[in-house]
Enzyme design. Structure first.
Site, mmCIF file in Angstrom:
data_model
loop_
_atom_site.group_PDB
_atom_site.id
_atom_site.type_symbol
_atom_site.label_atom_id
_atom_site.label_comp_id
_atom_site.label_asym_id
_atom_site.label_seq_id
_atom_site.Cartn_x
_atom_site.Cartn_y
_atom_site.Cartn_z
ATOM 1 N N LYS A 194 44.015 5.251 -52.835
ATOM 2 C CA LYS A 194 42.505 5.541 -53.926
ATOM 3 C C LYS A 194 43.334 5.593 -55.160
ATOM 4 O O LYS A 194 44.444 5.837 -55.386
ATOM 5 C CB LYS A 194 41.637 6.761 -53.560
HETATM 6 C C1 LIG Z 1 33.622 4.065 -49.676
HETATM 7 C C2 LIG Z 1 33.940 5.173 -48.814
HETATM 8 N N1 LIG Z 1 33.775 6.033 -49.459
HETATM 9 C C3 LIG Z 1 34.354 6.961 -48.222
HETATM 10 C C4 LIG Z 1 35.383 7.120 -48.239
HETATM 11 C C5 LIG Z 1 36.261 7.900 -47.628
HETATM 12 O O1 LIG Z 1 36.851 8.437 -48.035
HETATM 13 P P1 LIG Z 1 38.047 10.000 -47.502
HETATM 14 O O2 LIG Z 1 38.911 8.785 -46.675
HETATM 15 O O3 LIG Z 1 38.544 10.279 -48.526
HETATM 16 O O4 LIG Z 1 37.381 10.900 -46.457
HETATM 17 C C6 LIG Z 1 36.084 5.763 -48.400
HETATM 18 C C7 LIG Z 1 37.644 5.512 -47.878
HETATM 19 O O5 LIG Z 1 38.453 4.911 -47.736
HETATM 20 C C8 LIG Z 1 35.583 4.799 -48.461
HETATM 21 O O6 LIG Z 1 35.855 3.594 -48.741
#
Ligand SMILES: Cc1ncc(COP(=O)(O)O)c(C=O)c1O
Length: 394
Positions: A194
C-alpha cells in the site's frame, strides 16, 4: 510470444517485484529503537501514529488496528450492522471488503461499477436499496475518489450508514477533503504493497467519538478503554471485559514504520504521480485502455496503474500479457477478478458474474503495472520497454 532469441528486459536476479515497499533509514532506526525499548505491543508509538494520521487526513477520531479488514469489520459492528441487514458494496474489490460484511453477520449486496472510473455506480447502488439496507460500503478503487456527492446524498435520503474502504486512497481528496472523512467511517490499509505500509496494519477514522471508543474496545478483546493503558508505567490497574471483542490491535513495532512512512507520504505520492504521467505519455498509442483522466477538483491517490487488455483489440489475452511480463522479469498484478467470479460467493449467494457485466469485463481484462515510489527511472524504463515488447509480440 517473447522471442527465445533475445534477452529479457531484466535478468531473473533483478526481478522487479510488484508493489515493493520503500523503506527508509528513519523507520529502520525507529524499529530498532522499539525493539531496544522492550515495548513492542500497543503503546506510545501507536498513539502517536493515530494522532499524526488523524491530522493528515483531517478526521475526527482515529483508531489504529491490525489491518483494513479488521477496520472494516469493526466499523460494521460499531454501526450495529448485523444479521438481517444488507450492506451494498462494489462487485469490483478485494474479497475482504465483502468478507467484513459477512463477518458482521449481514448480507452483502453487490452493485456494478461505472465502466470508465471503475468505482461503484451510484445509480446501481440506488437500485439495490431495500427496507433491509443498513449501510453502503464504497471502495475508492485504485485511489480514485468515488462520487461522494451522490453516495452521501443516497445515504442521507435513506438513513444509511456510509463506510468508506480507503485501502487504496490515503492521499485521495475531493475539493481538498480527504477520503475517509465523507462517511461515518473511513477504513485504511497499511499492507506491504500500500501507499503507506506497516507490514500489516490498518486505521479507522470515525466521525463520532463514541463509535471510535467502541472500535477501540472491540479491537482489544472487548476490554474497557482503560485496558489499553494497563501495561503503562503509571501503576497497576485491573482491566474489565465489557463485551466479546477481537484481537485487532496494532503494535508499536508496526507504528514505528508507519510514523516515518507518513512523513514521506506526499513525496512518495509525487513520485508515483510522475511515474503515472510517464506511463500515460508512453502508452497512449497502444491498443489497450488506460485509466480514465482524474476529474477536476479531485486528487487520485495513484495506488494502481491499470491497463485493460481486450484481446480482440490488443491481439493478446490479459493472461498471456501477464505471462509475457513475467518472462521479462517484471512483476504485475490483477486487482481484481470480480467478486461473483469466486466460488465461495457463487455457491453461498448464487451470484453469476454476468449479472455485474462491467465488473466482470474489467476483472477479465485488467492488469496492474509496478507503481511503487521505490522505482527509479531505469525501472520505469524497463516496465515501458517490456509492455511495448509484449504487446508487439516481440
Ligand atoms: C480494496 C481493499 N479493501 C480492503 C483490503 C484489505 O486490507 P488489509 O490487507 O489491510 O486487511 C485491501 C487489501 O488489499 C483492499 O485492496
Amino acid at each position: 510470444m517473447a522471442s527465445a532469441k533475445r534477452d529479457p528486459v531484466r535478468s531473473p536476479e533483478d526481478f522487479l517485484v510488484f508493489g515493493a515497499p520503500q523503506i527508509g533509514e528513519d523507520e529502520k532506526r525507529e524499529v530498532l529503537d522499539c525493539l531496544e525499548s522492550g515495548w513492542l505491543g500497543t503503546g506510545p508509538k501507536v498513539a502517536e501514529f493515530e494522532r499524526s494520521f488523524r491530522s493528515y487526513v483531517g478526521g475526527d477520531h482515529a483508531v489504529a488496528v491490525s489491518s483494513c479488514t479488521a477496520a472494516l469489520h469493526l466499523s460494521m459492528l460499531a454501526a450495529s450492522v448485523g444479521p438481517g441487514d444488507e450492506v451494498i458494496t462494489t462487485a469490483m474489490t478485494f474479497c475482504s471488503t465483502v468478507n467484513a460484511i459477512i463477518h458482521a453477520g449481514a448480507t452483502p449486496v453487490l452493485a456494478d461499477i461505472d465502466p470508465h472510473e471503475i468505482n461503484i455506480d451510484p445509480a446501481a447502488v440506488e437500485a439495490c436499496i431495500t427496507p433491509r439496507t443498513k449501510a453502503i460500503l464504497p471502495v475508492h478503487f485504485a485511489g480514485r475518489p468515488c462520487n461522494m456527492a451522490a453516495l452521501t446524498d443516497l445515504a442521507q435520503r435513506h438513513g444509511l450508514v456510509l463506510v468508506e474502504d480507503c485501502a487504496h486512497a490515503i492521499e485521495a481528496e475531493i475539493d481538498g477533503r480527504h477520503m475517509g472523512t465523507f462517511g461515518d467511517y473511513g477504513c485504511f490499509s497499511f499492507y506491504v504493497t500500500k501507499n503507506l505500509m506497516t507490514g500489516e496494519g490498518g486505521m479507522v477514522v470515525a466521525r463520532d467519538e463514541s463509535h471510535a471508543d467502541r472500535i477501540k474496545v472491540l479491537g482489544l478483546h472487548g476490554m474497557s478503554r482503560d485496558a489499553w493503558k494497563r501495561f503503562s508505567d503509571d501503576g497497576f490497574r485491573h482491566y474489565q471485559v465489557v463485551e466479546c471483542g477481537y484481537k485487532y490491535n496494532m503494535m508499536d513495532l508496526q507504528a514505528a514504520l508507519g510514523l516515518h512512512q507518513l512523513r514521506r507520504i506526499e513525496a512518495n505520492w509525487k513520485r508515483r504521480e510522475s511515474i503515472w504521467r510517464t506511463y500515460e505519455r508512453e502508452f497512449h498509442d497502444l491498443p489497450v485502455r488506460l485509466p480514465a483522466p482524474t476529474r477536476p477538483g479531485t486528487r487520485h491517490a495513484h495506488h494502481l496503474f491499470t491497463l485493460e487488455i481486450d484481446e480482440s483489440r490488443a491481439g493478446i489475452s490479459r493472461d498471456d500479457f501477464m505471462r509475457g511480463m513475467h518472462r521479462e522479469n517484471i512483476g504485475v498484478g490483477v486487482h481484481y477478478q470480480s467478486i461473483p467470479s469466486h466460488p465461495f460467493y457463487r455457491e453461498r449467494y448464487g451470484w453469476e458474474p454476468e449479472a455485474w457485466p462491467n465488473s466482470k469485463r474489467f476483472g477479465e481484462e485488467t492488469v496492474s503495472l509496478p507503481l511503487s515510489a521505490k522505482l527509479d527511472d531505469d525501472d520505469v524504463g524497463d516496465v515501458i520497454t517490456a509492455v511495448r515488447r509484449v504487446l508487439a509480440g516481440d
